[in-house]
Design a protein around this motif. Structure first.
Motif, PDB file in Angstrom:
ATOM      1  N   GLY A  22       0.822  -1.207   0.000  1.00 45.02           N
ATOM      2  CA  GLY A  22       0.000   0.000   0.000  1.00 45.02           C
ATOM      3  C   GLY A  22       0.853   1.253   0.000  1.00 45.02           C
ATOM      4  N   GLY A  23       0.194   2.381  -0.154  1.00 43.67           N
ATOM      5  CA  GLY A  23       0.892   3.653  -0.238  1.00 43.67           C
ATOM      6  C   GLY A  23       1.127   4.274   1.120  1.00 43.67           C
ATOM      7  N   GLY A  24       2.380   4.443   1.484  1.00 38.24           N
ATOM      8  CA  GLY A  24       2.748   5.049   2.755  1.00 38.24           C
ATOM      9  C   GLY A  24       4.248   5.070   2.875  1.00 38.24           C
ATOM     10  N   VAL A  25       4.755   5.955   3.751  1.00 37.30           N
ATOM     11  CA  VAL A  25       6.202   6.071   3.922  1.00 37.30           C
ATOM     12  C   VAL A  25       6.814   4.724   4.280  1.00 37.30           C
ATOM     13  CG1 VAL A  25       8.018   7.183   5.266  1.00 37.30           C
ATOM     14  CG2 VAL A  25       6.016   8.496   4.568  1.00 37.30           C
ATOM     15  N   VAL A  52       7.595 -14.738  -3.583  1.00 42.32           N
ATOM     16  CA  VAL A  52       6.773 -13.563  -3.319  1.00 42.32           C
ATOM     17  C   VAL A  52       6.331 -12.939  -4.638  1.00 42.32           C
ATOM     18  CG1 VAL A  52       6.628 -11.314  -2.176  1.00 42.32           C
ATOM     19  CG2 VAL A  52       8.061 -13.131  -1.189  1.00 42.32           C
ATOM     20  N   VAL A  53       5.033 -12.748  -4.792  1.00 42.34           N
ATOM     21  CA  VAL A  53       4.489 -12.058  -5.952  1.00 42.34           C
ATOM     22  C   VAL A  53       4.004 -10.684  -5.484  1.00 42.34           C
ATOM     23  CG1 VAL A  53       2.738 -12.054  -7.750  1.00 42.34           C
ATOM     24  CG2 VAL A  53       3.798 -14.208  -7.051  1.00 42.34           C
ATOM     25  N   PRO A  54       4.668  -9.599  -5.891  1.00 36.06           N
ATOM     26  CA  PRO A  54       4.267  -8.277  -5.413  1.00 36.06           C
ATOM     27  C   PRO A  54       3.137  -7.668  -6.243  1.00 36.06           C
ATOM     28  CG  PRO A  54       6.639  -8.418  -5.908  1.00 36.06           C
ATOM     29  CD  PRO A  54       5.951  -9.554  -6.584  1.00 36.06           C
ATOM     30  N   VAL A  55       2.245  -6.996  -5.535  1.00 31.00           N
ATOM     31  CA  VAL A  55       1.204  -6.166  -6.143  1.00 31.00           C
ATOM     32  C   VAL A  55       1.342  -4.792  -5.505  1.00 31.00           C
ATOM     33  CG1 VAL A  55      -1.272  -5.761  -6.383  1.00 31.00           C
ATOM     34  CG2 VAL A  55      -0.364  -8.086  -6.560  1.00 31.00           C
ATOM     35  N   ILE A  56       1.504  -3.762  -6.308  1.00 37.26           N
ATOM     36  CA  ILE A  56       1.705  -2.416  -5.774  1.00 37.26           C
ATOM     37  C   ILE A  56       0.526  -1.537  -6.161  1.00 37.26           C
ATOM     38  CG2 ILE A  56       3.275  -0.448  -5.611  1.00 37.26           C
ATOM     39  CD1 ILE A  56       5.540  -2.184  -6.514  1.00 37.26           C
ATOM     40  N   THR A  57      -0.045  -0.866  -5.172  1.00 36.86           N
ATOM     41  CA  THR A  57      -1.139   0.055  -5.465  1.00 36.86           C
ATOM     42  C   THR A  57      -0.578   1.302  -6.149  1.00 36.86           C
ATOM     43  OG1 THR A  57      -0.983   1.248  -3.363  1.00 36.86           O
ATOM     44  CG2 THR A  57      -2.369  -0.738  -3.409  1.00 36.86           C
ATOM     45  N   ARG A  58      -1.472   2.102  -6.728  1.00 35.46           N
ATOM     46  CA  ARG A  58      -1.023   3.329  -7.387  1.00 35.46           C
ATOM     47  C   ARG A  58      -0.331   4.258  -6.388  1.00 35.46           C
ATOM     48  NH1 ARG A  58      -5.115   5.782 -11.579  1.00 35.46           N
ATOM     49  NH2 ARG A  58      -4.500   3.766 -12.478  1.00 35.46           N
ATOM     50  N   ALA A  59      -0.879   4.335  -5.163  1.00 41.00           N
ATOM     51  CA  ALA A  59      -0.237   5.155  -4.138  1.00 41.00           C
ATOM     52  C   ALA A  59       1.082   4.535  -3.699  1.00 41.00           C
ATOM     53  CB  ALA A  59      -1.163   5.319  -2.937  1.00 41.00           C
ATOM     54  N   GLY A  60       1.147   3.201  -3.687  1.00 42.86           N
ATOM     55  CA  GLY A  60       2.388   2.528  -3.309  1.00 42.86           C
ATOM     56  C   GLY A  60       3.524   2.826  -4.254  1.00 42.86           C
ATOM     57  N   GLU A  61       3.190   3.057  -5.536  1.00 43.53           N
ATOM     58  CA  GLU A  61       4.215   3.362  -6.526  1.00 43.53           C
ATOM     59  C   GLU A  61       4.881   4.724  -6.282  1.00 43.53           C
ATOM     60  OE1 GLU A  61       3.646   2.005 -10.743  1.00 43.53           O
ATOM     61  OE2 GLU A  61       1.549   1.859 -10.060  1.00 43.53           O
ATOM     62  N   GLU A  62       4.257   5.549  -5.437  1.00 44.08           N
ATOM     63  CA  GLU A  62       4.874   6.824  -5.080  1.00 44.08           C
ATOM     64  C   GLU A  62       6.034   6.631  -4.115  1.00 44.08           C
ATOM     65  OE1 GLU A  62       4.045   9.758  -6.404  1.00 44.08           O
ATOM     66  OE2 GLU A  62       2.495   8.790  -7.638  1.00 44.08           O
ATOM     67  N   PHE A  63       6.121   5.442  -3.505  1.00 44.75           N
ATOM     68  CA  PHE A  63       7.148   5.197  -2.487  1.00 44.75           C
ATOM     69  C   PHE A  63       8.140   4.111  -2.887  1.00 44.75           C
ATOM     70  CE2 PHE A  63       3.403   6.941  -0.420  1.00 44.75           C
ATOM     71  CZ  PHE A  63       3.955   7.946   0.373  1.00 44.75           C
ATOM     72  N   VAL A  64       7.683   3.095  -3.613  1.00 46.91           N
ATOM     73  CA  VAL A  64       8.592   2.059  -4.112  1.00 46.91           C
ATOM     74  C   VAL A  64       8.289   1.840  -5.589  1.00 46.91           C
ATOM     75  CG1 VAL A  64       8.826   0.908  -1.874  1.00 46.91           C
ATOM     76  CG2 VAL A  64       7.036   0.165  -3.447  1.00 46.91           C
ATOM     77  N   THR A  65       9.287   1.465  -6.332  1.00 45.51           N
ATOM     78  CA  THR A  65       9.074   1.262  -7.766  1.00 45.51           C
ATOM     79  C   THR A  65       8.833  -0.210  -8.077  1.00 45.51           C
ATOM     80  OG1 THR A  65      11.401   0.865  -8.287  1.00 45.51           O
ATOM     81  CG2 THR A  65      10.654   3.165  -8.221  1.00 45.51           C
ATOM     82  N   PRO A  66       8.039  -0.506  -9.098  1.00 49.79           N
ATOM     83  CA  PRO A  66       7.859  -1.896  -9.516  1.00 49.79           C
ATOM     84  C   PRO A  66       9.181  -2.576  -9.848  1.00 49.79           C
ATOM     85  CG  PRO A  66       6.202  -0.511 -10.525  1.00 49.79           C
ATOM     86  CD  PRO A  66       7.173   0.409  -9.856  1.00 49.79           C
ATOM     87  N   LEU A  67      10.136  -1.812 -10.387  1.00 51.16           N
ATOM     88  CA  LEU A  67      11.422  -2.398 -10.752  1.00 51.16           C
ATOM     89  C   LEU A  67      12.162  -2.920  -9.535  1.00 51.16           C
ATOM     90  CD1 LEU A  67      13.550  -3.012 -12.892  1.00 51.16           C
ATOM     91  CD2 LEU A  67      14.440  -0.677 -12.576  1.00 51.16           C
ATOM     92  N   SER A  68      12.178  -2.131  -8.453  1.00 48.75           N
ATOM     93  CA  SER A  68      12.892  -2.577  -7.247  1.00 48.75           C
ATOM     94  C   SER A  68      12.215  -3.790  -6.627  1.00 48.75           C
ATOM     95  CB  SER A  68      12.987  -1.436  -6.233  1.00 48.75           C
ATOM     96  OG  SER A  68      11.702  -0.975  -5.875  1.00 48.75           O
ATOM     97  N   ALA A  69      10.884  -3.796  -6.600  1.00 47.17           N
ATOM     98  CA  ALA A  69      10.168  -4.945  -6.038  1.00 47.17           C
ATOM     99  C   ALA A  69      10.372  -6.179  -6.896  1.00 47.17           C
ATOM    100  CB  ALA A  69       8.685  -4.625  -5.912  1.00 47.17           C
ATOM    101  N   SER A  70      10.356  -6.005  -8.203  1.00 46.09           N
ATOM    102  CA  SER A  70      10.553  -7.128  -9.107  1.00 46.09           C
ATOM    103  C   SER A  70      11.952  -7.708  -8.984  1.00 46.09           C
ATOM    104  CB  SER A  70      10.294  -6.682 -10.546  1.00 46.09           C
ATOM    105  OG  SER A  70      10.523  -7.730 -11.447  1.00 46.09           O
ATOM    106  N   ALA A  71      12.941  -6.826  -8.844  1.00 49.89           N
ATOM    107  CA  ALA A  71      14.326  -7.294  -8.733  1.00 49.89           C
ATOM    108  C   ALA A  71      14.522  -8.131  -7.476  1.00 49.89           C
ATOM    109  CB  ALA A  71      15.278  -6.095  -8.733  1.00 49.89           C
ATOM    110  N   LEU A  72      13.935  -7.680  -6.364  1.00 47.79           N
ATOM    111  CA  LEU A  72      14.095  -8.419  -5.107  1.00 47.79           C
ATOM    112  C   LEU A  72      13.270  -9.702  -5.092  1.00 47.79           C
ATOM    113  CD1 LEU A  72      14.055  -5.400  -2.647  1.00 47.79           C
ATOM    114  CD2 LEU A  72      15.937  -7.006  -2.952  1.00 47.79           C
ATOM    115  N   ALA A  73      12.097  -9.675  -5.706  1.00 46.66           N
ATOM    116  CA  ALA A  73      11.230 -10.855  -5.691  1.00 46.66           C
ATOM    117  C   ALA A  73      11.555 -11.847  -6.793  1.00 46.66           C
ATOM    118  CB  ALA A  73       9.771 -10.417  -5.821  1.00 46.66           C
ATOM    119  N   ALA A  74      12.251 -11.369  -7.832  1.00 45.65           N
ATOM    120  CA  ALA A  74      12.504 -12.190  -9.014  1.00 45.65           C
ATOM    121  C   ALA A  74      11.186 -12.687  -9.601  1.00 45.65           C
ATOM    122  CB  ALA A  74      13.426 -13.366  -8.682  1.00 45.65           C
ATOM    123  N   GLU A  75      10.180 -11.820  -9.537  1.00 43.84           N
ATOM    124  CA  GLU A  75       8.852 -12.110 -10.067  1.00 43.84           C
ATOM    125  C   GLU A  75       8.325 -10.858 -10.751  1.00 43.84           C
ATOM    126  OE1 GLU A  75       6.846 -14.778  -9.960  1.00 43.84           O
ATOM    127  OE2 GLU A  75       7.750 -16.130  -8.473  1.00 43.84           O
TER     128      GLU A  75
END
Length: 398
Positions: free
Chosen positions: A12-15, A34-57
């Motif tokens: 979710g979106g938050g600091v 781990v399969v990440p799903v990022i909300t639109r607000a969550g993308e303001e704090f973490v990027t899909p690229l960083s989550a994908s790199a760590l999850a390898a998904e």
């Protein structure tokens, strides 16, 4: 640990969202995917690229991505996991979950999943303490949603209090606990809850003020420990928890029948506030006022004593039978006498005098009566009472 387990992680979106990246790494170190799903607000704090790199998904963000719908629809995505985790769970996400809203990928997944859900709330202390957020949290707990935190501490906004996201290792521990077999795995526990409604005529009935909140919390707590729970409930104010076998009844006689069908069980907990009496012959049509001013005459009959019937079974009696005693005076004396009279193993007694606010309220103060005597528990929330009682049941059955 978590080897072979698949976690659907909604960010979710938050600091505090940056901690979700640490959580991904720790879950993978424990053997989970781990399969990440990022909300639109969550993308303001973490990027899909960083989550994908760590999850390898692949990271999922958009409900209306037609490519993803062709490859893995949101229904399949919501169910192709062992556990759904929301971290951080914002006030917005908790509100959507509690009220069944689904206007983006994350909320749609949470509504469509048939798996257990664990949330780790994170928000400003005033937001967490707001009555609306507390109502939503209570509703989700009653639905069987697991909570990790929040904890107390300093926040990015400069304030201090509850609402801080628990540390990633604590969330990972909570995930491990949720996916473990649990001390009651393989055990069948029967729980009754709520009031019964005894009809006078098609529009009137005899009932009591029980909300069913305590029985619902107990069923959820037992399920969280791995038990297979049959939940026989009267017309309660609260919704039954997820993950249990719900049997809805109205009258005491219907409840007895449902209990007998549900047996055998390893333990039976009778938290329902069953009406002691019913109208012997309920009217088939509405009773009308007599123009002469005379009052209708009602003949009463005694309802079956479900607790006594099960406690005194010769064959197939559960190993542990627990009754409840709602009293308004001399709580321990009356509850002790009830335990002896009924033949059950434990009685959970409480004072439901109007000034206590317990009947229909969110808190409870109970005394556990057993062969060892009376053990007074401090006043706590009904969820906390349920978890403590569930832990005792686990000790008794293992």
């Amino acid at each position: 640990m978590l080897a072979g387990k698949r976690i659907l992680l909604i960010i979710g979106g938050g600091v505090a969202a940056f901690k979700s990246l640490i959580l991904i790494r720790q879950l993978r170190e424990r053997g989970a995917s781990v399969v990440p799903v990022i909300t639109r607000a969550g993308e303001e704090f973490v990027t899909p690229l960083s989550a994908s790199a760590l999850a390898a998904e692949k990271v999922y963000t958009d409900l209306f991505d037609l490519t993803d719908e062709a490859e893995m629809g949101h229904i399949e995505l919501s169910r192709d996991a062992d556990l759904v985790v929301v971290a951080p769970a914002t006030a917005d996400l908790l509100g959507k979950m509690a009220n069944g809203l689904a206007d983006d990928l994350a909320s749609t997944l949470l509504l469509a999943t048939d798996k257990r859900v664990l949330v780790a709330p994170a928000m400003n202390v005033r937001m967490w303490e707001h009555p609306a957020v507390q109502r939503n949290a209570a509703l989700l707990k009653a639905d069987g949603v697991l909570f990790a935190g929040p904890t107390e501490g300093a926040m990015a906004c400069g304030e201090f209090g509850f609402g801080r996201l628990v540390e990633p290792d604590e969330i990972a521990d909570a995930i491990s606990a949720a996916l473990s077999a649990g001390p009651l795995a393989g055990k069948h526990v029967l729980v009754t809850s709520g009031p019964t409604h005894e009809p006078i005529d098609p529009v009137r009935y005899i009932a009591n003020r029980s909300s069913g909140a305590q029985g619902t919390a107990i069923a959820a707590a037992l399920s969280a420990l791995g038990a297979s729970v049959t939940f026989v409930t009267g017309p309660a104010d609260v919704r039954p928890p997820a993950g249990v076998n719900v049997v809805a009844v109205e009258t005491a006689q219907e409840m007895l029948g449902a209990v007998q069908v549900a047996l055998p069980a390893d333990a039976a907990i009778f938290a329902a506030a069953v009406a002691d009496w019913r109208v012997a012959s309920a009217n088939a049509s509405k009773i009308k006022k007599d123009t002469s001013g005379s009052l209708p005459s009602l003949e009463f009959a005694e309802n079956p004593d479900i607790l006594a019937i099960v406690s005194q079974m010769v064959d197939g009696r559960p190993k542990l039978v627990v009754g409840f005693a709602a009293e308004t005076d001399d709580v321990v004396a009356h509850a002790t006498a009830k335990r002896d009279r009924k033949g059950c193993d434990w009685i959970v007694a409480n004072d439901v005098s109007p000034e206590t606010g317990i009947m229909g309220g969110s808190e409870n103060a109970v005394v556990l009566i057993s062969s060892g005597g009376a053990e007074e528990w401090p006043r706590m929330t009904k969820d906390q009472v349920a978890r403590k009682l569930a832990a005792r049941v686990a000790e008794a059955l293992t």
